[in-house]
Design an enzyme around this catalytic site. Structure first.
Site, PDB file in Angstrom:
ATOM      1  N   TYR A 295       5.420   6.938   8.772  1.00 52.99           N
ATOM      2  CA  TYR A 295       4.300   7.616   8.104  1.00 52.99           C
ATOM      3  C   TYR A 295       4.798   8.856   7.350  1.00 52.99           C
ATOM      4  CZ  TYR A 295      -0.182  10.184   7.811  1.00 52.99           C
ATOM      5  OH  TYR A 295      -1.286  10.878   7.390  1.00 52.99           O
TER       6      TYR A 295
ATOM      7  N   LYS B  65       4.716   9.590   3.294  1.00 51.27           N
ATOM      8  CA  LYS B  65       3.974  10.691   2.651  1.00 51.27           C
ATOM      9  C   LYS B  65       4.912  11.584   1.827  1.00 51.27           C
ATOM     10  CE  LYS B  65      -0.266   9.799   4.164  1.00 51.27           C
ATOM     11  NZ  LYS B  65      -1.341   9.384   3.255  1.00 51.27           N
TER      12      LYS B  65
ATOM     13  N   VAL C  58      -7.660  16.134  11.119  1.00 51.95           N
ATOM     14  CA  VAL C  58      -9.096  15.864  11.005  1.00 51.95           C
ATOM     15  C   VAL C  58      -9.541  14.820  12.033  1.00 51.95           C
ATOM     16  CG1 VAL C  58     -10.903  15.061   9.421  1.00 51.95           C
ATOM     17  CG2 VAL C  58      -8.960  16.363   8.529  1.00 51.95           C
TER      18      VAL C  58
ATOM     19  N   GLY D 235     -14.017   7.749   7.737  1.00 52.17           N
ATOM     20  CA  GLY D 235     -13.115   8.897   7.758  1.00 52.17           C
ATOM     21  C   GLY D 235     -13.240   9.803   6.536  1.00 52.17           C
TER      22      GLY D 235
ATOM     23  N   ASP E  50      -8.119  -3.987  -1.504  1.00 51.53           N
ATOM     24  CA  ASP E  50      -6.994  -3.840  -0.577  1.00 51.53           C
ATOM     25  C   ASP E  50      -5.826  -3.342  -1.415  1.00 51.53           C
ATOM     26  OD1 ASP E  50      -4.708  -4.163   0.951  1.00 51.53           O
ATOM     27  OD2 ASP E  50      -5.391  -6.009   1.902  1.00 51.53           O
ATOM     28  N   VAL E  51      -5.444  -2.091  -1.214  1.00 50.72           N
ATOM     29  CA  VAL E  51      -4.446  -1.484  -2.104  1.00 50.72           C
ATOM     30  C   VAL E  51      -3.065  -2.120  -1.962  1.00 50.72           C
ATOM     31  CG1 VAL E  51      -5.701   0.721  -2.111  1.00 50.72           C
ATOM     32  CG2 VAL E  51      -3.781   0.401  -0.523  1.00 50.72           C
TER      33      VAL E  51
HETATM   34  P1  NAP Z   1      -8.830   6.514   8.866  1.00 48.83           P
HETATM   35  O1  NAP Z   1     -10.113   6.955   9.454  1.00 48.83           O
HETATM   36  O2  NAP Z   1      -7.866   5.735   9.694  1.00 48.83           O
HETATM   37  O3  NAP Z   1      -9.157   5.739   7.507  1.00 48.83           O
HETATM   38  C1  NAP Z   1      -8.142   5.109   6.803  1.00 48.83           C
HETATM   39  C2  NAP Z   1      -8.800   4.281   5.732  1.00 48.83           C
HETATM   40  O4  NAP Z   1      -7.769   3.613   4.990  1.00 48.83           O
HETATM   41  C3  NAP Z   1      -9.725   3.182   6.306  1.00 48.83           C
HETATM   42  O5  NAP Z   1     -10.858   3.077   5.480  1.00 48.83           O
HETATM   43  C4  NAP Z   1      -8.858   1.938   6.190  1.00 48.83           C
HETATM   44  O6  NAP Z   1      -9.601   0.739   6.068  1.00 48.83           O
HETATM   45  C5  NAP Z   1      -8.155   2.257   4.889  1.00 48.83           C
HETATM   46  N1  NAP Z   1      -7.026   1.374   4.619  1.00 48.83           N
HETATM   47  C6  NAP Z   1      -5.926   1.138   5.353  1.00 48.83           C
HETATM   48  N2  NAP Z   1      -5.150   0.235   4.750  1.00 48.83           N
HETATM   49  C7  NAP Z   1      -5.769  -0.108   3.602  1.00 48.83           C
HETATM   50  C8  NAP Z   1      -5.475  -0.993   2.546  1.00 48.83           C
HETATM   51  N3  NAP Z   1      -4.363  -1.754   2.539  1.00 48.83           N
HETATM   52  N4  NAP Z   1      -6.333  -1.094   1.504  1.00 48.83           N
HETATM   53  C9  NAP Z   1      -7.465  -0.353   1.479  1.00 48.83           C
HETATM   54  N5  NAP Z   1      -7.818   0.478   2.465  1.00 48.83           N
HETATM   55  C10 NAP Z   1      -6.971   0.599   3.512  1.00 48.83           C
HETATM   56  O7  NAP Z   1      -7.967   7.764   8.344  1.00 48.83           O
HETATM   57  P2  NAP Z   1      -8.375   9.199   7.761  1.00 48.83           P
HETATM   58  O8  NAP Z   1      -8.048  10.199   8.804  1.00 48.83           O
HETATM   59  O9  NAP Z   1      -9.716   9.186   7.160  1.00 48.83           O
HETATM   60  O10 NAP Z   1      -7.254   9.328   6.647  1.00 48.83           O
HETATM   61  C11 NAP Z   1      -7.537   9.398   5.269  1.00 48.83           C
HETATM   62  C12 NAP Z   1      -6.314   9.970   4.564  1.00 48.83           C
HETATM   63  O11 NAP Z   1      -6.027  11.281   5.074  1.00 48.83           O
HETATM   64  C13 NAP Z   1      -5.033   9.157   4.772  1.00 48.83           C
HETATM   65  O12 NAP Z   1      -4.282   9.141   3.591  1.00 48.83           O
HETATM   66  C14 NAP Z   1      -4.311   9.935   5.844  1.00 48.83           C
HETATM   67  O13 NAP Z   1      -2.918   9.702   5.821  1.00 48.83           O
HETATM   68  C15 NAP Z   1      -4.675  11.348   5.467  1.00 48.83           C
HETATM   69  N6  NAP Z   1      -4.519  12.327   6.545  1.00 48.83           N
HETATM   70  C16 NAP Z   1      -5.324  12.279   7.629  1.00 48.83           C
HETATM   71  C17 NAP Z   1      -5.151  13.249   8.634  1.00 48.83           C
HETATM   72  C18 NAP Z   1      -6.031  13.273   9.861  1.00 48.83           C
HETATM   73  O14 NAP Z   1      -5.823  14.145  10.714  1.00 48.83           O
HETATM   74  N7  NAP Z   1      -7.023  12.418   9.995  1.00 48.83           N
HETATM   75  C19 NAP Z   1      -4.166  14.243   8.513  1.00 48.83           C
HETATM   76  C20 NAP Z   1      -3.359  14.246   7.377  1.00 48.83           C
HETATM   77  C21 NAP Z   1      -3.548  13.303   6.392  1.00 48.83           C
HETATM   78  P3  NAP Z   1      -9.986  -0.195   7.352  1.00 48.83           P
HETATM   79  O15 NAP Z   1     -11.221   0.394   7.951  1.00 48.83           O
HETATM   80  O16 NAP Z   1     -10.205  -1.543   6.723  1.00 48.83           O
HETATM   81  O17 NAP Z   1      -8.814  -0.165   8.285  1.00 48.83           O
END
Ligand code: NAP
Length: 233
Positions: A156, A160, A189, A15, A60-61
């Site tokens: 969520y 945030k 995204v 991601g 692992d945070v």
């Molecule tokens: P994603 O594809 O679901 O990736 C989330 C990542 O966080 C994965 O690598 C996951 O690891 C990791 N994670 C979850 N729990 C964890 C933990 N305890 N320790 C370490 N890593 C952990 O999400 P993304 O869309 O890339 O999101 C990235 C950031 O952007 C997040 O903060 C999200 O809230 C923010 N965001 C995303 C969107 C969107 O539309 N995508 C919109 C607004 C904000 P695993 O693979 O092991 O599960």
């Protein structure tokens, strides 16, 4: 030549986090790509081999022991974290109403999205203060914006909003030390979290976090940014 900076990115095996690593490595930073699964961290770092210097590490945070183990390991290797991108997050109970959201779901969400960020920041920001250089990016979301908050994903969204409060606290606590702390909204995204219908690519989503991670000393602190522009809390 200016000193090479080291960036640590959480939740970077896929991601937006993975793309932030790619863009930071391409800009010449040494990148510590972390993921909760060691094998996934290794595979993700290997996929960025051509982008620049990328080191894989397990993190692992939500686990204090994992955070302290990494801090000790990096210190033993004389790797100082100059830039921290708190990207890891979970989205639990997206369509559950606030009155039905369980405390377990709230706890699991806050454990990663807020307490995890605080733990990792507590491990690495003191070193930034001591070395008088630091950039901290808390990857937040428009879902956490109080101004526009509605019924979407209560656990969520509240996590945030709390993360944004932490941004304000940490920015105030580091004022005047060349440690700049900001929240970034990446937009909607196409990732596992955002789903296939999202309008933005990971490249677009990573742009504002990477910009905040590489601010000059004159850059802002204590702000919330989308598309490199300040937005309301
Ligand atoms: P994603 O594809 O679901 O990736 C989330 C990542 O966080 C994965 O690598 C996951 O690891 C990791 N994670 C979850 N729990 C964890 C933990 N305890 N320790 C370490 N890593 C952990 O999400 P993304 O869309 O890339 O999101 C990235 C950031 O952007 C997040 O903060 C999200 O809230 C923010 N965001 C995303 C969107 C969107 O539309 N995508 C919109 C607004 C904000 P695993 O693979 O092991 O599960």
């Amino acid at each position: 030549m200016s000193e090479q900076r080291t960036a640590l990115v959480t939740g970077a095996n896929r991601g937006i986090g993975l793309e932030v690593c790619r863009q930071l490595a391409a800009r010449g930073l040494r990148v510590i790509l972390t993921a909760r699964d060691r094998a996934r961290a290794d595979a993700a770092a290997a996929s960025l081999r051509d982008a620049g210097e990328v080191i894989a590490a397990p993190l692992d945070v939500s686990d204090p022991r994992s955070v302290s183990t990494l801090a000790i390991d990096l210190s033993d290797r004389r790797l100082h974290v100059d830039v921290l991108v708190n990207n890891a997050a979970v989205l639990v109970g997206e369509s559950t109403g606030v009155l039905e959201t369980t405390i377990d779901d709230l706890r699991a969400t806050f454990q990663t999205n807020l307490f995890g960020v605080i733990l990792v920041s507590q491990a690495f920001v003191p070193g930034m203060i001591a070395r008088r250089y630091g950039r901290v990016v808390n990857v937040s979301s428009q879902a956490g914006q109080l101004l526009s908050m509605g019924t979407y994903a209560p656990a969520y969204s509240m996590s945030k909003a709390s993360l944004n409060a932490f941004t304000r606290q940490l920015a105030a606590a580091t004022q005047g030390r060349n440690v700049l702390v900001n929240s970034a909204d990446p937009g909607w995204v196409r990732t596992a979290m955002g789903g296939p219908s999202a309008p933005r690519s990971v490249e677009q989503g990573a742009d504002t976090p990477v910009w905040l991670a590489t601010l000059s000393a004159k850059g802002p602190t204590g702000g919330f940014f989308s598309d490199r522009k300040p937005i309301d809390w």
